[in-house]
Scaffold this active site. Sequence first.
Site, PDB file in Angstrom:
ATOM      1  N   ARG A 178       0.851  -1.190   0.000  1.00  0.00           N
ATOM      2  CA  ARG A 178       0.000   0.000   0.000  1.00  0.00           C
ATOM      3  C   ARG A 178       0.884   1.237   0.000  1.00  0.00           C
ATOM      4  O   ARG A 178       1.983   1.229   0.552  1.00  0.00           O
ATOM      5  CB  ARG A 178      -0.897   0.030   1.245  1.00  0.00           C
ATOM      6  CG  ARG A 178      -2.077  -0.913   1.186  1.00  0.00           C
ATOM      7  CD  ARG A 178      -2.947  -0.761   2.409  1.00  0.00           C
ATOM      8  NE  ARG A 178      -2.310  -1.250   3.606  1.00  0.00           N
ATOM      9  CZ  ARG A 178      -1.710  -0.507   4.510  1.00  0.00           C
ATOM     10  NH1 ARG A 178      -1.680   0.821   4.381  1.00  0.00           N
ATOM     11  NH2 ARG A 178      -1.138  -1.040   5.570  1.00  0.00           N
ATOM     12  N   TYR A 193      -1.659  -3.541  -6.814  1.00  0.00           N
ATOM     13  CA  TYR A 193      -1.436  -4.218  -5.526  1.00  0.00           C
ATOM     14  C   TYR A 193      -2.748  -4.290  -4.741  1.00  0.00           C
ATOM     15  O   TYR A 193      -3.435  -3.263  -4.580  1.00  0.00           O
ATOM     16  CB  TYR A 193      -0.359  -3.484  -4.695  1.00  0.00           C
ATOM     17  CG  TYR A 193      -0.311  -4.021  -3.284  1.00  0.00           C
ATOM     18  CD1 TYR A 193       0.248  -5.271  -3.034  1.00  0.00           C
ATOM     19  CD2 TYR A 193      -0.877  -3.335  -2.224  1.00  0.00           C
ATOM     20  CE1 TYR A 193       0.241  -5.816  -1.750  1.00  0.00           C
ATOM     21  CE2 TYR A 193      -0.889  -3.860  -0.945  1.00  0.00           C
ATOM     22  CZ  TYR A 193      -0.326  -5.103  -0.711  1.00  0.00           C
ATOM     23  OH  TYR A 193      -0.346  -5.641   0.552  1.00  0.00           O
ATOM     24  N   LYS A 242      -9.699  -2.280   1.784  1.00  0.00           N
ATOM     25  CA  LYS A 242      -9.303  -1.121   2.588  1.00  0.00           C
ATOM     26  C   LYS A 242     -10.115   0.122   2.202  1.00  0.00           C
ATOM     27  O   LYS A 242     -10.472   0.929   3.056  1.00  0.00           O
ATOM     28  CB  LYS A 242      -7.811  -0.845   2.411  1.00  0.00           C
ATOM     29  CG  LYS A 242      -6.922  -2.019   2.778  1.00  0.00           C
ATOM     30  CD  LYS A 242      -7.125  -2.460   4.204  1.00  0.00           C
ATOM     31  CE  LYS A 242      -6.147  -3.551   4.598  1.00  0.00           C
ATOM     32  NZ  LYS A 242      -6.380  -4.027   5.963  1.00  0.00           N
ATOM     33  N   HIS A 273     -10.473  -2.198  11.654  1.00  0.00           N
ATOM     34  CA  HIS A 273      -9.403  -3.070  11.150  1.00  0.00           C
ATOM     35  C   HIS A 273      -9.208  -4.194  12.174  1.00  0.00           C
ATOM     36  O   HIS A 273      -8.218  -4.209  12.903  1.00  0.00           O
ATOM     37  CB  HIS A 273      -8.137  -2.213  10.985  1.00  0.00           C
ATOM     38  CG  HIS A 273      -7.046  -2.858  10.203  1.00  0.00           C
ATOM     39  ND1 HIS A 273      -5.733  -2.446  10.298  1.00  0.00           N
ATOM     40  CD2 HIS A 273      -7.046  -3.872   9.305  1.00  0.00           C
ATOM     41  CE1 HIS A 273      -4.978  -3.175   9.487  1.00  0.00           C
ATOM     42  NE2 HIS A 273      -5.747  -4.047   8.888  1.00  0.00           N
ATOM     43  N   SER A 299      -1.283  -3.749  10.407  1.00  0.00           N
ATOM     44  CA  SER A 299      -1.006  -4.633   9.272  1.00  0.00           C
ATOM     45  C   SER A 299       0.204  -5.518   9.553  1.00  0.00           C
ATOM     46  O   SER A 299       1.201  -5.060  10.113  1.00  0.00           O
ATOM     47  CB  SER A 299      -0.721  -3.784   8.035  1.00  0.00           C
ATOM     48  OG  SER A 299      -1.785  -2.900   7.830  1.00  0.00           O
ATOM     49  N   CYS A 355       0.774  -7.921  11.602  1.00  0.00           N
ATOM     50  CA  CYS A 355       1.117  -8.249  12.993  1.00  0.00           C
ATOM     51  C   CYS A 355       0.473  -9.561  13.420  1.00  0.00           C
ATOM     52  O   CYS A 355       0.362  -9.844  14.612  1.00  0.00           O
ATOM     53  CB  CYS A 355       0.678  -7.142  13.937  1.00  0.00           C
ATOM     54  SG  CYS A 355       1.775  -5.730  13.900  1.00  0.00           S
ATOM     55  N   ASP A 381      -9.510  -9.642   9.069  1.00  0.00           N
ATOM     56  CA  ASP A 381      -8.942  -8.308   8.817  1.00  0.00           C
ATOM     57  C   ASP A 381      -9.893  -7.157   9.124  1.00  0.00           C
ATOM     58  O   ASP A 381      -9.453  -6.110   9.552  1.00  0.00           O
ATOM     59  CB  ASP A 381      -8.493  -8.225   7.348  1.00  0.00           C
ATOM     60  CG  ASP A 381      -7.580  -7.045   7.068  1.00  0.00           C
ATOM     61  OD1 ASP A 381      -6.682  -6.781   7.896  1.00  0.00           O
ATOM     62  OD2 ASP A 381      -7.758  -6.376   6.038  1.00  0.00           O
ATOM     63  N   ARG A 417       1.935 -12.181  -0.869  1.00  0.00           N
ATOM     64  CA  ARG A 417       0.583 -12.393  -0.345  1.00  0.00           C
ATOM     65  C   ARG A 417      -0.084 -13.648  -0.885  1.00  0.00           C
ATOM     66  O   ARG A 417       0.227 -14.104  -1.975  1.00  0.00           O
ATOM     67  CB  ARG A 417      -0.287 -11.193  -0.743  1.00  0.00           C
ATOM     68  CG  ARG A 417       0.142  -9.877  -0.101  1.00  0.00           C
ATOM     69  CD  ARG A 417      -0.403  -9.762   1.282  1.00  0.00           C
ATOM     70  NE  ARG A 417       0.062  -8.597   2.002  1.00  0.00           N
ATOM     71  CZ  ARG A 417      -0.644  -7.994   2.963  1.00  0.00           C
ATOM     72  NH1 ARG A 417      -1.841  -8.437   3.283  1.00  0.00           N
ATOM     73  NH2 ARG A 417      -0.153  -6.970   3.610  1.00  0.00           N
TER      74      ARG A 417
HETATM   75  C1  OXD Z   1      -3.083  -4.542   5.434  1.00  0.00           C
HETATM   76  C2  OXD Z   1      -3.704  -5.713   4.812  1.00  0.00           C
HETATM   77  O1  OXD Z   1      -2.183  -3.926   4.852  1.00  0.00           O
HETATM   78  O2  OXD Z   1      -4.599  -6.297   5.434  1.00  0.00           O
HETATM   79  O3  OXD Z   1      -3.494  -4.202   6.547  1.00  0.00           O
HETATM   80  O4  OXD Z   1      -3.340  -6.070   3.675  1.00  0.00           O
HETATM   81 MN    MN Z   2      -5.165  -5.317   7.218  1.00  0.00          MN
END
Ligand code: OXD
Ligand code: MN
Length: 591
Positions: A78, A206, A215, A235, A257, A259, A284, A376
């Site tokens: 991102r 992306y 998002k 989130h 993100s 984590c 998420d 990913r």
């Molecule tokens: C983020 C994702 O960047 O979930 O938070 O991809």
């Molecule tokens: Mn996320």
Amino acid sequence: MTKDNLGACNTSNKAVLAWVQEMANLCRPDQVFWCNGSNEEKVALTEEAVRKGILIKLNQKKLPGCYYHRSNPNDVARVEQSTFICTVDQEEAGPTNNWMAPREMYQKLRGLAAGSMRGRTLYVVPYLMGPPGSPLAKVGIELTDSIYVVLSMGIMTRMGDVAYQQLGPGDEFNRGLHCMLDVHPERRFIAHFPQDNAIISVGSNYGGNVLLGKKCLALRIGSYLGRQEGWFAEHMLIQSIESPSGEKTYVAAAFPSACGKTNFAMMIPPAHFRGWKIRTIGDDIAWMKPGPDGRLYAINPEAGYFGVVPGTNSKSNRNAMEMLSHDTIYTNVALTPDLDVWWEGKDGPVPKECLDWKGNKWTPDSKEKAAHPNSRFTTPMANNPVLAPEANTPDGVPISAIVFGGRRRDTVPLVFQAFNWVHGVYIGATMGSEMTAAADGVAGQVRRDPMAMLPFCGYDMGDYFRHWINMHRAIKHPPRVFHVNWFRKNAQGEYLWPGFGENMRVLKWIVDRCAGRVDAVESALGWIPNPKSFDLRGLQKFNLEQFEQVQSINHGEWRREVLMQEELFMKLYGHLPKELIFQRELLVARL
Ligand code: OXD
Ligand code: MN
């Protein structure tokens, strides 16, 4: 629908027809393809993507239904510096968002989009965020010239006719336009127009920038709509925890993100917790609204997971390994000679040779990583062996606990509980975390990431905290609020807590706190476990002393932490609820 009319127009909704026509007039594609979400369509588009080299068919014996995609190396995460909230009034976007006036941004992006789909196909992707029939569900339509986006949206959302059914004859849908252009950072903009319920994303391919349901709609536009309509777009993962006696507790947890939200959402309890079951509702995003019984109900608006691959293995997450073994799109991992995928941290031997995420030859002697740190997987939630059936429940699940967490090598104990709702809002608002590869930036640096929403809040962050505080009145039985940190280290740089499945011990304490079954000790930060009643049985090589170390509160570190919060508070000062300043004062007084 037969093969012959794949791609034919499949809606009579006038607002949709008019808007698609307007955008096609602007972008000038060679053809318009209307997606219906059928399996036949998926097969045909996948074949086309393989033919065009956009996807590589992986070894179908090892990975049935799996495909491989390599992105442009300049487009792997991102880009917060190119992400804009375009409200009429700049003040509404707040100091943590990039802003441009809608008129100016529309002009700029329409200029870039004009004629950009010549020689290409414009795909119309109708999608539904949330289970069909859910009062919280929202319809979006994404127009894109990326077949990778179409196939990914088919995994990540309930895509196709189901969205038109929810929409009916109305015009209440999110209008999303995505143009790849030449995938150049200088022509990369992810622009949100919350007042129009619209998104334009150009110059990227992306996921986080272009799967517009995720998002862009579910968080940035969602949070804006949530404030107006009295709900939360967060989130957060959502999980169900079932005890051996069958009692179910639902928890929502916000971690920044990369984590470990996905791992945590599908955690496998250790042997000691036989009979306990963790199931995933979402990994998420959570949309949450007070229900008629005064509890807070949550749905996962998504239907798939877009997760970080490196580090996934059968130790960190056996369920994820099973989930990724079929019907998954892999992006930017390494490719082995037998068309299998590899990444740093995968089980088994390191391949002697493979192609790295850029397509270059890679051997174990290579200096660069084979898989990009933000490579990913895109996989349907139905692949998750511990998917909760409630993931499809239109009314959602009642949340008992909200957990905030960050990646902090020092200062922050393993777990503590807020004294009350406003204190919980303060804890979420002041969350900090070391940065990861999910966004462009300096990995490892601590940054304030309030409620893990810093890159995703569609309006002024201070007003967002105000919304959280105000919502208390609408929730008769508010969830309890907690903070966790799995990542604390000692002076030697070793983790103080074993993490992974052992986090179940923390979850059990949280569940028991919600049920009023376990005592706690008052500390400067909030309620902390009484070491005598925290379950450490069966935990190898871990004693009470180590528990006290991971729970320790160093007042000097905390004074520094409070000073670090100053930066965020100053930035948000104009709209910061006074309640939070008061909470900070109380914390200082307790230290
Ligand atoms: C983020 C994702 O960047 O979930 O938070 O991809
Ligand atoms: Mn996320």
